[in-house]
Scaffold this motif. Structure first.
Motif, mmCIF file in Angstrom:
data_model
loop_
_atom_site.group_PDB
_atom_site.id
_atom_site.type_symbol
_atom_site.label_atom_id
_atom_site.label_comp_id
_atom_site.label_asym_id
_atom_site.label_seq_id
_atom_site.Cartn_x
_atom_site.Cartn_y
_atom_site.Cartn_z
ATOM 1 N N VAL A 53 0.868 -1.184 0.000
ATOM 2 C CA VAL A 53 0.000 0.000 0.000
ATOM 3 C C VAL A 53 0.895 1.222 0.000
ATOM 4 C CG1 VAL A 53 -2.104 -0.878 1.042
ATOM 5 C CG2 VAL A 53 -0.219 -0.145 2.520
ATOM 6 N N ARG A 54 0.469 2.260 -0.680
ATOM 7 C CA ARG A 54 1.275 3.461 -0.798
ATOM 8 C C ARG A 54 0.334 4.615 -1.143
ATOM 9 N NH1 ARG A 54 0.021 4.256 -5.249
ATOM 10 N NH2 ARG A 54 1.009 6.297 -5.215
ATOM 11 N N GLY A 55 0.917 5.816 -1.238
ATOM 12 C CA GLY A 55 0.071 6.993 -1.430
ATOM 13 C C GLY A 55 -0.241 7.549 -0.047
ATOM 14 N N THR A 90 7.156 3.680 9.802
ATOM 15 C CA THR A 90 7.263 2.894 8.571
ATOM 16 C C THR A 90 7.666 3.735 7.358
ATOM 17 O OG1 THR A 90 4.861 3.087 8.375
ATOM 18 C CG2 THR A 90 5.730 0.989 9.214
ATOM 19 N N ARG A 91 7.102 4.955 7.243
ATOM 20 C CA ARG A 91 7.525 5.839 6.143
ATOM 21 C C ARG A 91 7.559 7.273 6.676
ATOM 22 N NH1 ARG A 91 5.238 4.985 0.273
ATOM 23 N NH2 ARG A 91 7.260 5.922 -0.184
ATOM 24 N N PRO A 92 8.615 8.023 6.333
ATOM 25 C CA PRO A 92 8.805 9.309 7.013
ATOM 26 C C PRO A 92 8.219 10.554 6.359
ATOM 27 C CG PRO A 92 10.796 8.738 5.811
ATOM 28 C CD PRO A 92 9.814 7.623 5.581
ATOM 29 N N ASN A 202 8.109 3.497 -10.901
ATOM 30 C CA ASN A 202 7.137 3.462 -12.003
ATOM 31 C C ASN A 202 5.679 3.562 -11.555
ATOM 32 O OD1 ASN A 202 9.194 3.246 -13.876
ATOM 33 N ND2 ASN A 202 9.195 1.011 -13.795
ATOM 34 N N GLN A 203 5.428 4.384 -10.531
ATOM 35 C CA GLN A 203 4.017 4.536 -10.115
ATOM 36 C C GLN A 203 3.163 5.096 -11.250
ATOM 37 O OE1 GLN A 203 6.613 5.436 -8.198
ATOM 38 N NE2 GLN A 203 6.140 5.321 -6.023
ATOM 39 N N GLY A 204 3.790 5.857 -12.159
ATOM 40 C CA GLY A 204 3.031 6.413 -13.279
ATOM 41 C C GLY A 204 2.685 5.351 -14.303
ATOM 42 N N THR A 243 0.392 15.378 -3.326
ATOM 43 C CA THR A 243 1.470 15.738 -2.406
ATOM 44 C C THR A 243 1.439 14.852 -1.159
ATOM 45 O OG1 THR A 243 2.286 17.474 -0.910
ATOM 46 C CG2 THR A 243 0.007 17.647 -1.596
ATOM 47 N N ASP A 244 2.590 14.736 -0.559
ATOM 48 C CA ASP A 244 2.729 13.957 0.684
ATOM 49 C C ASP A 244 2.805 14.850 1.927
ATOM 50 O OD1 ASP A 244 3.930 12.353 -1.661
ATOM 51 O OD2 ASP A 244 3.367 10.884 -0.139
ATOM 52 N N ARG A 245 3.089 16.132 1.717
ATOM 53 C CA ARG A 245 3.084 17.063 2.843
ATOM 54 C C ARG A 245 3.149 18.488 2.296
ATOM 55 N NH1 ARG A 245 6.479 16.580 8.445
ATOM 56 N NH2 ARG A 245 6.797 14.423 7.746
ATOM 57 N N ALA A 253 5.883 18.757 -0.703
ATOM 58 C CA ALA A 253 6.694 17.549 -0.891
ATOM 59 C C ALA A 253 5.889 16.570 -1.733
ATOM 60 C CB ALA A 253 7.028 16.910 0.453
ATOM 61 N N ASN A 254 6.527 16.009 -2.730
ATOM 62 C CA ASN A 254 5.851 14.984 -3.535
ATOM 63 C C ASN A 254 6.918 14.082 -4.145
ATOM 64 O OD1 ASN A 254 3.400 13.829 -4.555
ATOM 65 N ND2 ASN A 254 3.912 14.640 -6.555
ATOM 66 N N LYS A 255 6.467 13.117 -4.885
ATOM 67 C CA LYS A 255 7.366 12.111 -5.484
ATOM 68 C C LYS A 255 8.542 12.773 -6.198
ATOM 69 C CE LYS A 255 7.143 8.658 -5.096
ATOM 70 N NZ LYS A 255 7.935 8.043 -3.994
ATOM 71 N N ILE A 256 9.706 12.161 -6.041
ATOM 72 C CA ILE A 256 10.925 12.696 -6.651
ATOM 73 C C ILE A 256 10.681 12.996 -8.143
ATOM 74 C CG2 ILE A 256 11.872 10.390 -7.220
ATOM 75 C CD1 ILE A 256 13.964 13.218 -5.743
HETATM 76 C C1 LIG Z 1 -2.211 10.634 -2.961
HETATM 77 S S1 LIG Z 1 -1.387 11.656 -3.937
HETATM 78 C C2 LIG Z 1 0.067 12.240 -3.152
HETATM 79 C C3 LIG Z 1 1.233 11.368 -3.045
HETATM 80 O O1 LIG Z 1 1.031 10.417 -2.054
HETATM 81 C C4 LIG Z 1 1.754 10.742 -4.326
HETATM 82 O O2 LIG Z 1 1.895 11.698 -5.328
HETATM 83 C C5 LIG Z 1 3.081 10.131 -3.995
HETATM 84 O O3 LIG Z 1 4.091 10.797 -4.035
HETATM 85 C C6 LIG Z 1 3.088 8.738 -3.521
HETATM 86 O O4 LIG Z 1 4.369 8.269 -3.241
HETATM 87 P P1 LIG Z 1 4.586 6.735 -2.888
HETATM 88 O O5 LIG Z 1 6.057 6.641 -2.626
HETATM 89 O O6 LIG Z 1 4.148 5.957 -4.071
HETATM 90 O O7 LIG Z 1 3.772 6.451 -1.649
#
Ligand SMILES: CSC[C@@H](O)[C@@H](O)C(=O)COP(=O)(O)O
Length: 367
Positions: A53-55, A90-92, A202-204, A243-245, A253-256
Motif C-alpha cells: 500500500v502506498r500513497g 514505517t515511512r517518514p 514506475n508509479q506512473g 502531495t505527501d506534505r 513535498a511529492n514524489k521525486i
Molecule cells: C495521494 S497523492 C500524493 C502522493 O502520495 C503521491 O503523489 C506520492 O508521491 C506517492 O508516493 P509513494 O512513494 O508511491 O507512496
C-alpha cells in the motif's frame, strides 16, 4: 472506483470475518489484481514499508486499521503507544501517516481497556470515510480549472501532465489529482493525460496508467524527462499533481521529480496545481526544503527495474552498469513560489500561509 465493473476501495474490513483487513497488493499491479489479508500490525507495517500500500492518504488509513488489529490482542496503554510509534516509523515523508495515528491516539486514549479494539475499528472507519468524501470534494473543486481550459479551446483535448500515482489506489477512493481528472472525464470533458513514468518505482506507468485505463480515460505514458519538451511545444495545458506534505508557507513535498516538472512549468507559463486533503497539511513546519524528512529508499530500486516478459513472467532485471552505486531519494520539495495553487476539499487557494489560513482557520490557530 471499479476494476472491470466491480467496485473496490483501497482498504476494507473483510465482510466475512468482520475483523481482518483487506488491501490490493500494489506491488503486483498492473500485472495481477491480488487482494491481501492483513491480520496483525506487523503485516500492516510490512505492507506500508514494502509499498504494497502506498500513497499518502492510504498509508494513514491502513495504519489506523493496523492499530485496530493490534488492539484485538493487547489493548493496554503501553501497547497502544508502542504500536502507534512502530507504525509511525514505517515511512517518514507523508504526514498523513502521523495525522491518522495521532487522530487514533486522541480517540483511543480516553477509552477504557476492554473496549478499545471496537473503538479503534470505528475510528479507523471514520478516517477511511473522511478520506473518501474529502477526495470526492477535491475533484469537484478542481473541475472548474479543467472546464476553463476546455472553454478556451473548443473541440480540442485538454492535456494534463501528472506525476506519480494520485488516484483512487493512493487514497481510500477517488484519489487527489486524479479525482479531478476522473470527474472531468465523467462530466464529458475531452481530457487526455500525459503520465510520467515516475522512475524508479514506475508509479506512473504501472499504477496511474492502469487506473486510467480501467476507467477509460485517454492517456499516454511518457519518460520522466519528456515533460519539459512537451511544455515547450504547447502540449501541456496544466500540470496536476498530489502531495505527501504541504507546509504552512505552501511548500509541497511529492514524489521525486515533481520539482523538475514545476520548474519546467514555470519556465513555460504552464499552470502547476497541487491537490491535497486536509490530512496532508503540516502547519508545524514552514520551510519544506529544510524541514521535511525525505525518505531514502533502497538504491536497488534505481539500479534495477521490474516488468513483464513477453511470455507473461514478472521479472526484476538490473539496468545499471555492474558495480555502479545508486542513490534513491524518494521525494522532493517544490517551493511555494512555483505552485500556481492548491486544490483542497474546501476549495482552491494560493500556496501560501495566507491562502491556507483562509481555507483552514482552525489549523492556522494551531500553527
Ligand atoms: C495521494 S497523492 C500524493 C502522493 O502520495 C503521491 O503523489 C506520492 O508521491 C506517492 O508516493 P509513494 O512513494 O508511491 O507512496
Amino acid at each position: 472506483m471499479k476494476i472491470d465493473g466491480v467496485p473496490y476501495r483501497s482498504v476494507w474490513v473483510d465482510p466475512e470475518d468482520g475483523w481482518s483487513v483487506r488491501i490490493l497488493d500494489q506491488t503486483r499491479l498492473p500485472w495481477t489484481v491480488e487482494i491481501l489479508r492483513l491480520t496483525d500490525e506487523r503485516q500492516v507495517a510490512h505492507a506500508i514499508k514494502s509499498m504494497q500500500v502506498r500513497g499518502a492518504p492510504l498509508i494513514g488509513a491502513v495504519a489506523a486499521y493496523g492499530l485496530a488489529l493490534a488492539l484485538r490482542r493487547d489493548d493496554s496503554d503501553a501497547a497502544l503507544e508502542a504500536v502507534a510509534a512502530m507504525l509511525g516509523r514505517t515511512r517518514p515523508t507523508a504526514i498523513n501517516l502521523r495525522w491518522a495515528l495521532d487522530r487514533m491516539l486522541r480517540a483511543l486514549r480516553p477509552v477504557a481497556p476492554g473496549r478499545r479494539a471496537a473503538a479503534a475499528y470505528a475510528a479507523a472507519a471514520d478516517i477511511a470515510e473522511d478520506d473518501v468524501e474529502t477526495c470526492r470534494r477535491i475533484g469537484q473543486h478542481g473541475l472548474p480549472l479543467l472546464q476553463a481550459i476546455a472553454a478556451r479551446k473548443p473541440g480540442k483535448r485538454v492535456n494534463i501532465l501528472t506525476h506519480c500515482n494520485t488516484g483512487w489506489i493512493a487514497t481510500v477512493d477517488y484519489g487527489t489529482a486524479l479525482s479531478v481528472i476522473y470527474q472531468a472525464h465523467d462530466s464529458g470533458l475531452p481530457v487526455h493525460v500525459w503520465v510520467d513514468e515516475t522512475r524508479p518505482r514506475n508509479q506512473g506507468s504501472a499504477l496511474t496508467a492502469w487506473e486510467l485505463g480501467k476507467h477509460g480515460v485517454p492517456h499516454t505514458v511518457i519518460a520522466d524527462n519528456a515533460g519539459g519538451h512537451l511544455m515547450q511545444h504547447g502540449e501541456v495545458d496544466i500540470v496536476l499533481v498530489g502531495t505527501d506534505r504541504v507546509t504552512r508557507q505552501g511548500d509541497v513535498a511529492n514524489k521525486i521529480g515533481t520539482y523538475l516538472k514545476a520548474l519546467a512549468a514555470h519556465d513555460n507559463g504552464v499552470p502547476f496545481w497541487v491537490a491535497l486533503p486536509h490530512s496532508t497539511l503540516d502547519m508545524s513546519v514552514r520551510d519544506g526544503v529544510r524541514e521535511i524528512p525525505i525518505e531514502e529508499r533502497d538504491a536497488r530500486e534505481v539500479l534495477e527495474t521490474t516488468g513483464q516478459t513477453w511470455d507473461g513472467r514478472v521479472e526484476t532485471v538490473r539496468t545499471a552498469a555492474p558495480g555502479s552505486a545508486g542513490l534513491n531519494p524518494a521525494f522532493d520539495v517544490t517551493p511555494a513560489r512555483l505552485v500556481t495553487g492548491l486544490i483542497t476539499e474546501r476549495g482552491r487557494c494560493e500556496a501560501s500561509e495566507t491562502g491556507l489560513r483562509g481555507l483552514y482557520p482552525e489549523f492556522a490557530a494551531a500553527a
